[in-house]
Design a protein around this motif. Structure first.
Motif, PDB file in Angstrom:
ATOM      1  N   THR A  33      11.627  67.242   1.367  1.00 32.79           N
ATOM      2  CA  THR A  33      11.762  65.907   1.607  1.00 32.79           C
ATOM      3  C   THR A  33      12.468  65.863   2.949  1.00 32.79           C
ATOM      4  O   THR A  33      13.292  66.687   3.452  1.00 32.79           O
ATOM      5  CB  THR A  33      12.797  65.300   0.759  1.00 32.79           C
ATOM      6  OG1 THR A  33      12.413  65.653  -0.554  1.00 32.79           O
ATOM      7  CG2 THR A  33      13.049  63.886   0.992  1.00 32.79           C
ATOM      8  N   GLY A  34      12.062  64.906   4.026  1.00 37.49           N
ATOM      9  CA  GLY A  34      12.645  64.951   5.087  1.00 37.49           C
ATOM     10  C   GLY A  34      11.958  65.870   6.158  1.00 37.49           C
ATOM     11  O   GLY A  34      12.615  66.234   7.247  1.00 37.49           O
ATOM     12  N   SER A  35      11.077  66.704   5.883  1.00 40.49           N
ATOM     13  CA  SER A  35      10.803  67.868   6.652  1.00 40.49           C
ATOM     14  C   SER A  35       9.784  67.012   7.802  1.00 40.49           C
ATOM     15  O   SER A  35       9.521  65.922   7.887  1.00 40.49           O
ATOM     16  CB  SER A  35       9.736  68.723   5.905  1.00 40.49           C
ATOM     17  OG  SER A  35       8.347  67.950   5.426  1.00 40.49           O
ATOM     18  N   PRO A  36       9.678  67.803   8.888  1.00 40.50           N
ATOM     19  CA  PRO A  36       9.046  67.655   9.997  1.00 40.50           C
ATOM     20  C   PRO A  36       7.611  66.852   9.870  1.00 40.50           C
ATOM     21  O   PRO A  36       7.166  66.013  10.427  1.00 40.50           O
ATOM     22  CB  PRO A  36       8.935  68.827  10.961  1.00 40.50           C
ATOM     23  CG  PRO A  36      10.006  69.541  10.722  1.00 40.50           C
ATOM     24  CD  PRO A  36      10.219  69.383   9.134  1.00 40.50           C
ATOM     25  N   ALA A  37       6.846  67.394   8.720  1.00 37.87           N
ATOM     26  CA  ALA A  37       5.763  67.095   8.745  1.00 37.87           C
ATOM     27  C   ALA A  37       5.571  65.759   7.723  1.00 37.87           C
ATOM     28  O   ALA A  37       4.338  65.186   7.594  1.00 37.87           O
ATOM     29  CB  ALA A  37       4.906  68.166   7.509  1.00 37.87           C
ATOM     30  N   ALA A  91       6.577  59.783   7.469  1.00 34.40           N
ATOM     31  CA  ALA A  91       7.323  58.490   7.732  1.00 34.40           C
ATOM     32  C   ALA A  91       8.644  58.869   7.084  1.00 34.40           C
ATOM     33  O   ALA A  91       8.868  58.689   5.821  1.00 34.40           O
ATOM     34  CB  ALA A  91       6.733  57.059   7.050  1.00 34.40           C
ATOM     35  N   PRO A  92       9.549  59.137   7.985  1.00 33.58           N
ATOM     36  CA  PRO A  92      10.921  59.665   7.637  1.00 33.58           C
ATOM     37  C   PRO A  92      11.736  58.492   6.911  1.00 33.58           C
ATOM     38  O   PRO A  92      11.318  57.196   7.324  1.00 33.58           O
ATOM     39  CB  PRO A  92      11.661  60.026   8.769  1.00 33.58           C
ATOM     40  CG  PRO A  92      10.645  60.373   9.884  1.00 33.58           C
ATOM     41  CD  PRO A  92       9.410  59.639   9.450  1.00 33.58           C
ATOM     42  N   SER A  93      12.464  58.627   6.095  1.00 35.36           N
ATOM     43  CA  SER A  93      13.131  57.468   5.251  1.00 35.36           C
ATOM     44  C   SER A  93      13.935  56.704   6.277  1.00 35.36           C
ATOM     45  O   SER A  93      14.351  55.578   5.924  1.00 35.36           O
ATOM     46  CB  SER A  93      13.876  58.111   4.182  1.00 35.36           C
ATOM     47  OG  SER A  93      15.177  58.925   4.391  1.00 35.36           O
ATOM     48  N   ASP A  94      14.372  57.309   7.423  1.00 34.90           N
ATOM     49  CA  ASP A  94      15.432  56.501   8.192  1.00 34.90           C
ATOM     50  C   ASP A  94      14.515  55.541   9.300  1.00 34.90           C
ATOM     51  O   ASP A  94      14.885  55.017   9.978  1.00 34.90           O
ATOM     52  CB  ASP A  94      16.311  57.476   8.939  1.00 34.90           C
ATOM     53  CG  ASP A  94      15.694  58.289   9.995  1.00 34.90           C
ATOM     54  OD1 ASP A  94      14.435  58.444   9.997  1.00 34.90           O
ATOM     55  OD2 ASP A  94      16.091  59.390  10.509  1.00 34.90           O
ATOM     56  N   GLY A  95      13.153  55.704   9.074  1.00 34.81           N
ATOM     57  CA  GLY A  95      12.448  55.009   9.929  1.00 34.81           C
ATOM     58  C   GLY A  95      12.175  55.239  11.311  1.00 34.81           C
ATOM     59  O   GLY A  95      11.922  54.278  12.263  1.00 34.81           O
ATOM     60  N   ARG A  96      12.608  56.402  11.838  1.00 32.33           N
ATOM     61  CA  ARG A  96      12.639  56.629  13.291  1.00 32.33           C
ATOM     62  C   ARG A  96      11.265  57.223  13.902  1.00 32.33           C
ATOM     63  O   ARG A  96      11.350  57.714  14.939  1.00 32.33           O
ATOM     64  CB  ARG A  96      13.904  57.633  13.542  1.00 32.33           C
ATOM     65  CG  ARG A  96      15.191  56.940  13.351  1.00 32.33           C
ATOM     66  CD  ARG A  96      16.207  57.747  13.936  1.00 32.33           C
ATOM     67  NE  ARG A  96      16.448  58.774  13.052  1.00 32.33           N
ATOM     68  CZ  ARG A  96      17.483  59.574  13.345  1.00 32.33           C
ATOM     69  NH1 ARG A  96      18.193  59.455  14.423  1.00 32.33           N
ATOM     70  NH2 ARG A  96      17.625  60.722  12.476  1.00 32.33           N
ATOM     71  N   GLY A  97      10.340  57.202  13.001  1.00 32.21           N
ATOM     72  CA  GLY A  97       8.964  57.511  13.692  1.00 32.21           C
ATOM     73  C   GLY A  97       8.527  58.736  12.736  1.00 32.21           C
ATOM     74  O   GLY A  97       9.152  59.064  11.578  1.00 32.21           O
TER      75      GLY A  97
END
Length: 159
Positions: free
Chosen positions: A18-22, A25-31
């Motif tokens: 979870t939240g890995s670079p791959a 769409a990260p949960s924080d919505g930053r890209g």
């Protein structure tokens, strides 16, 4: 790639971490981060080269042309790292095909298993992608006297 590689997930499978670079769409919505096939190919090539018993990569003409290019001054390129390595990368998963030349006298099954473990570990650790398969095709066995024949053949004919 095999039929299993055609199942690389685009949007359906969970990311390896979870939240890995791959993650698309990260949960924080930053890209989002996209990882190119070439990047995964280099990681796979470097990891496999570290395994004892792997002599080189690539089959036939590809290996021969690469060897010639590597001997030309300034001809060595990052392409030698990915010679014999094919990858398919989705947003969350990847599949790898390797063409290996194995040293004579080592257990091909043991080398293949170790290469598979090293490649999976390196890719998953560095990218966060889930590796769905690593296919290994042993294309040749390197014999101890192959190096002597390669070095001596050119000098014996031309003086």
């Amino acid at each position: 790639m095999t039929a299993a590689s055609n199942t690389l997930a685009k949007d359906t499978a969970p990311a390896a971490r979870t939240g890995s670079p791959a993650s698309p769409a990260p949960s924080d919505g930053r890209g989002r981060t996209a990882i190119a096939d070439q990047v995964v190919g280099k990681i796979a090539g470097m990891a496999a080269r570290e395994v004892y018993g792997v002599h080189s990569f690539g089959a036939g003409l590809t290996r021969a042309l690469g060897a010639v290019r590597d001997k030309v001054p300034g001809g060595r390129s990052s392409g030698s790292v990915t010679r014999g390595v094919k990858v398919e990368v989705g947003e969350k998963q990847t599949a790898v095909d390797l063409d290996l030349v194995i040293e004579y006298g080592v257990s091909i099954a043991d080398v293949a298993a170790e290469v598979r473990d090293e490649v999976i570990g390196a890719i998953e650790r560095m990218t966060g992608l889930q590796v769905v398969e690593v296919n290994i095709n042993v294309v040749d066995v390197h014999l101890p006297d192959d190096d002597e024949d390669d070095e001596g053949s050119g000098s014996a004919r031309v003086q």
